[in-house]
Design a protein around this motif. Structure first.
Motif, PDB file in Angstrom:
ATOM      1  N   VAL A  24      30.699  43.212  42.484  1.00 16.66           N
ATOM      2  CA  VAL A  24      31.607  42.078  42.289  1.00 16.66           C
ATOM      3  C   VAL A  24      30.883  40.931  41.590  1.00 16.66           C
ATOM      4  O   VAL A  24      31.398  40.326  40.646  1.00 16.66           O
ATOM      5  N   PHE A  25      29.652  40.645  42.029  1.00 18.38           N
ATOM      6  CA  PHE A  25      28.893  39.566  41.391  1.00 18.38           C
ATOM      7  C   PHE A  25      28.519  39.911  39.947  1.00 18.38           C
ATOM      8  O   PHE A  25      28.543  39.055  39.069  1.00 18.38           O
ATOM      9  N   PRO A  32      32.882  36.458  31.998  1.00 19.14           N
ATOM     10  CA  PRO A  32      33.159  35.095  32.462  1.00 19.14           C
ATOM     11  C   PRO A  32      34.647  34.776  32.621  1.00 19.14           C
ATOM     12  O   PRO A  32      35.004  33.913  33.416  1.00 19.14           O
ATOM     13  N   ALA A  33      35.500  35.479  31.896  1.00 13.95           N
ATOM     14  CA  ALA A  33      36.941  35.222  32.010  1.00 13.95           C
ATOM     15  C   ALA A  33      37.456  35.542  33.414  1.00 13.95           C
ATOM     16  O   ALA A  33      38.477  34.988  33.847  1.00 13.95           O
ATOM     17  N   LEU A  34      36.751  36.402  34.142  1.00 13.91           N
ATOM     18  CA  LEU A  34      37.182  36.738  35.502  1.00 13.91           C
ATOM     19  C   LEU A  34      37.059  35.549  36.451  1.00 13.91           C
ATOM     20  O   LEU A  34      37.738  35.498  37.468  1.00 13.91           O
ATOM     21  N   ARG A  35      36.205  34.600  36.108  1.00 17.86           N
ATOM     22  CA  ARG A  35      36.030  33.425  36.968  1.00 17.86           C
ATOM     23  C   ARG A  35      37.290  32.574  37.031  1.00 17.86           C
ATOM     24  O   ARG A  35      37.510  31.841  37.991  1.00 17.86           O
ATOM     25  N   LEU A  43      40.630  38.850  45.122  1.00 18.95           N
ATOM     26  CA  LEU A  43      40.079  40.171  45.430  1.00 18.95           C
ATOM     27  C   LEU A  43      38.585  40.073  45.755  1.00 18.95           C
ATOM     28  O   LEU A  43      38.112  40.678  46.720  1.00 18.95           O
ATOM     29  N   GLY A  44      37.858  39.298  44.982  1.00 17.50           N
ATOM     30  CA  GLY A  44      36.429  39.112  45.240  1.00 17.50           C
ATOM     31  C   GLY A  44      36.170  38.452  46.582  1.00 17.50           C
ATOM     32  O   GLY A  44      35.247  38.823  47.311  1.00 17.50           O
ATOM     33  N   ALA A  50      35.972  39.041  53.795  1.00 18.43           N
ATOM     34  CA  ALA A  50      36.629  39.705  54.926  1.00 18.43           C
ATOM     35  C   ALA A  50      36.255  41.175  55.059  1.00 18.43           C
ATOM     36  O   ALA A  50      35.938  41.646  56.158  1.00 18.43           O
ATOM     37  N   PHE A  51      36.281  41.910  53.976  1.00 23.43           N
ATOM     38  CA  PHE A  51      36.013  43.351  54.051  1.00 23.43           C
ATOM     39  C   PHE A  51      34.611  43.627  54.567  1.00 23.43           C
ATOM     40  O   PHE A  51      34.415  44.423  55.474  1.00 23.43           O
ATOM     41  N   ILE A  52      33.642  42.955  53.997  1.00 23.31           N
ATOM     42  CA  ILE A  52      32.252  43.176  54.403  1.00 23.31           C
ATOM     43  C   ILE A  52      32.051  42.751  55.852  1.00 23.31           C
ATOM     44  O   ILE A  52      31.421  43.448  56.639  1.00 23.31           O
TER      45      ILE A  52
END
Length: 90
Positions: A24-25, A32-35, A43-44, A50-52
């Motif tokens: 994810v990181f 960068p557009a995902l930021r 989702l990240g 939460a998932f971790i």
């Protein structure tokens, strides 16, 4: 590589969670557009937060010693059963 010991279930869970977080990181750094994408941020946050937290707490909640203790107790009971004379119903 005969001396290589594979991790147990908890080890694999830890490895998987670590790799998922790194992925994810890395995706955030590489694109960068995902930021600015709200869906990816949500989702990240779910994956990294939460998932971790849930998976790791579930995997490490039970003690390893509990399983080992149960195996030792079963061995003791088995030895006692083998060494004691059979019970006859009179």
């Amino acid at each position: 590589m005969t001396g290589l010991k594979l991790p147990d279930a908890r080890g694999w869970i830890g490895i998987g969670v670590f790799l998922l977080t790194v992925m994810v990181f890395a995706m955030t750094a590489a694109v960068p557009a995902l930021r600015d994408n709200e869906y990816f941020k949500t989702l990240g946050t779910l994956v990294v937060g939460a998932f971790i937290k849930d998976v790791v707490s579930w995997a490490y909640a039970a003690t390893k010693g509990g399983g080992e203790l149960a195996e030792q107790n079963a061995t003791i009971v088995r030895k006692q059963a083998e060494s004691s004379p059979p019970i006859t119903g009179e």
